[in-house]
Scaffold this active site. Structure first.
Site, PDB file in Angstrom:
ATOM      1  N   LYS A   1      61.043  55.153  -3.037  1.00  0.00           N
ATOM      2  CA  LYS A   1      60.466  54.787  -1.724  1.00  0.00           C
ATOM      3  C   LYS A   1      59.087  55.397  -1.633  1.00  0.00           C
ATOM      4  CE  LYS A   1      62.068  52.880   2.172  1.00  0.00           C
ATOM      5  NZ  LYS A   1      63.210  51.979   2.134  1.00  0.00           N
TER       6      LYS A   1
ATOM      7  N   ASP B   1      58.527  47.609   3.787  1.00  0.00           N
ATOM      8  CA  ASP B   1      59.372  48.448   4.644  1.00  0.00           C
ATOM      9  C   ASP B   1      58.688  48.448   6.018  1.00  0.00           C
ATOM     10  OD1 ASP B   1      61.823  50.412   4.179  1.00  0.00           O
ATOM     11  OD2 ASP B   1      60.475  51.465   5.511  1.00  0.00           O
TER      12      ASP B   1
HETATM   13  N1  GLU Z   1      62.643  48.403   2.445  1.00  0.00           N
HETATM   14  C1  GLU Z   1      63.872  47.691   2.237  1.00  0.00           C
HETATM   15  C2  GLU Z   1      65.037  48.670   2.250  1.00  0.00           C
HETATM   16  O1  GLU Z   1      64.964  49.727   2.818  1.00  0.00           O
HETATM   17  C3  GLU Z   1      63.836  46.787   1.026  1.00  0.00           C
HETATM   18  C4  GLU Z   1      63.618  47.450  -0.293  1.00  0.00           C
HETATM   19  C5  GLU Z   1      63.391  46.496  -1.447  1.00  0.00           C
HETATM   20  O2  GLU Z   1      63.448  45.305  -1.266  1.00  0.00           O
HETATM   21  O3  GLU Z   1      63.145  47.008  -2.549  1.00  0.00           O
HETATM   22  O4  GLU Z   1      66.102  48.377   1.769  1.00  0.00           O
END
Ligand code: GLU
Length: 420
Positions: free
Chosen positions: A107, A147
């Site tokens: 992340k 996100d």
């Molecule tokens: N940000 C989204 C999550 O928290 C998607 C992450 C992604 O698609 O890699 O799951």
């Protein structure tokens, strides 16, 4: 009011709570399961439109790569912190393992309020971050995605920066791109779609009819608004309250979820929506007497105090980490069924996985195929949690989710053997 929980401590507590139900995890492996492999911290120096320079703190945490490339979004928010990014990257590891897609977890985030910057400034900031990320990311290494406060536009910029610097085409380096830049049909709606599907499964497990359900949705961004729209479209559930950072609105007869989304799109908030019968507080929304509560904003929305007043029977976590571990204990004691974030919002990363598969094959699917495959992944994962919950007599579905996920991650780690 109690001090807000540190999300990284919450993640570690969630792993600790589950690990006792998994056999063969020694202290060394447990420690690995609770800490990121590495965290990049960068200071991005970027020129503003007026010619001045500004410095932005940015992070990327690569938590665990035992099951595949690190995978997870990039968030733009003033409250982004090292610990928040570490927690969110850990949640991605267990999320990808729960739905059994071949990824680890990562992340990233920039400490910024994007509403204070122009599109040109945001593009330069994003490209500066992409340059920092370049040695770490790649379709087989680490794959960012949208996100909070990021979306297709930012992903297209990251893809272009990476491809320009590498002198190649590499659409699979990020997911959540616009369709014309290699995105997948159904990706924008995917997070809300999984929240809708898991709510459906939870109601059916409880032998309740979701078409009669009243619903409150906290947070009306992408995840919250799509969940609301699909719940009313697919089942006729009644969306009686919604909120965003400006406030909450209530209508006991139910809102037109699409009209509220259009209003928010035009005015920037749900507050002032003409169809609202009453404006209420965020806390009033969370404690309304509804059948289903969908927290779809940020971490720590529901602490132990609020949990003791929650009247919903089911909570489906569209946000990451909206319920603190203390609140979880209160809700479990009060028999409120919580569908945990690492399953309820896993549709986003699942369709990211489909996007990445399509990018690698340079062959694109119809929206129907995406939605059908997503439904299969989410309902199989839900069934897997329920089996673990019943067979091992686990206290909550969250513990079940972590048990299933930890078993998968630990097996991959052990099968890899020792290095060096
Ligand atoms: N940000 C989204 C999550 O928290 C998607 C992450 C992604 O698609 O890699 O799951």
């Amino acid at each position: 009011m109690a001090e807000a929980a540190n999300p990284f401590s919450s993640l570690q507590e969630q792993v600790d709570d589950a690990v006792g139900y998994v056999s063969g995890i020694d202290d060394g492996v447990l420690n690995r399961l609770k800490h990121p492999e590495r965290v990049l911290e960068a200071n991005l120096t970027v020129e503003m439109d007026d010619g001045g320079l500004e410095v932005f703190k940015a992070f990327r945490s690569q938590f665990n790569g035992d099951r595949g490339p690190y995978k997870g979004g990039i968030r733009y928010h003033p409250n982004v912190s090292r610990d928040e990014v570490k927690a969110l990257s850990g949640w991605m590891v267990y999320k990808c393992a729960v739905v059994d897609i071949p990824y680890g977890g990562g992340k990233g985030g920039i400490v910024i309020d994007p509403s204070e910057y122009t599109a040109d400034e945001l593009e330069r900031i994003t490209r500066a971050f992409a340059a920092e990320l370049r040695p770490l990311i790649g379709a087989d290494r680490d794959i960012p995605a949208p996100d909070v406060n990021t979306g297709q536009r930012e992903m297209n910029w990251i893809k272009d920066s990476y491809e320009t610097l590498e002198g190649t085409t590499a659409p699979g380096v990020v997911t959540g791109k616009a369709i014309d830049s290699g995105g997948s049909a159904g990706r924008v709606e995917a997070t809300g779609r999984s929240t809708m599907l898991t709510a459906r499964e939870a109601f059916s497990y409880l032998d309740r009819d979701i078409s009669d359900a009243t619903v409150a949705v906290q947070g009306y961004g992408n995840a919250g608004s799509v969940t609301a729209q699909l719940l009313s479209e697919e089942f006729g559930a009644s969306i009686v309250a919604v909120s965003d950072s400006s406030g909450a609105i209530y209508d006991p007869d139910g809102f037109d979820a699409v009209a509220v989304e259009e209003f928010k799109h035009e005015t920037g908030s749900v507050e002032g929506y003409v169809g609202a019968v009453e404006e209420i507080t965020n806390e009033e929304l969370l404690t309304l007497d509804v059948d289903l509560l969908v927290p779809a904003a940020l971490e720590n929305a529901i602490d132990a105090d609020i949990a003791s007043d929650v009247q919903a029977d089911v909570i489906a976590e569209a946000a990451n980490g909206p319920i603190t571990p203390d609140a979880d204990d209160v809700l479990a004691e009060r028999d409120v069924m919580v569908v945990p974030d690492i399953l309820a919002n896993a549709g986003g990363v699942t369709v990211s996985y489909f996007e990445w598969v399509q990018n690698r094959q340079r062959f694109y699917w119809t929206e129907q195929r995406v939605n059908d495959e997503l439904e299969r992944v989410i309902t199989d994962a839900f069934d897997g949690l329920v089996s673990a919950y019943e067979e091992k007599d686990l206290p909550t579905l969250r513990v079940a989710a972590y048990v299933v996920a930890i078993e998968r991650v630990a097996r991959a780690f052990e099968q890899a053997g020792s290095w060096p």
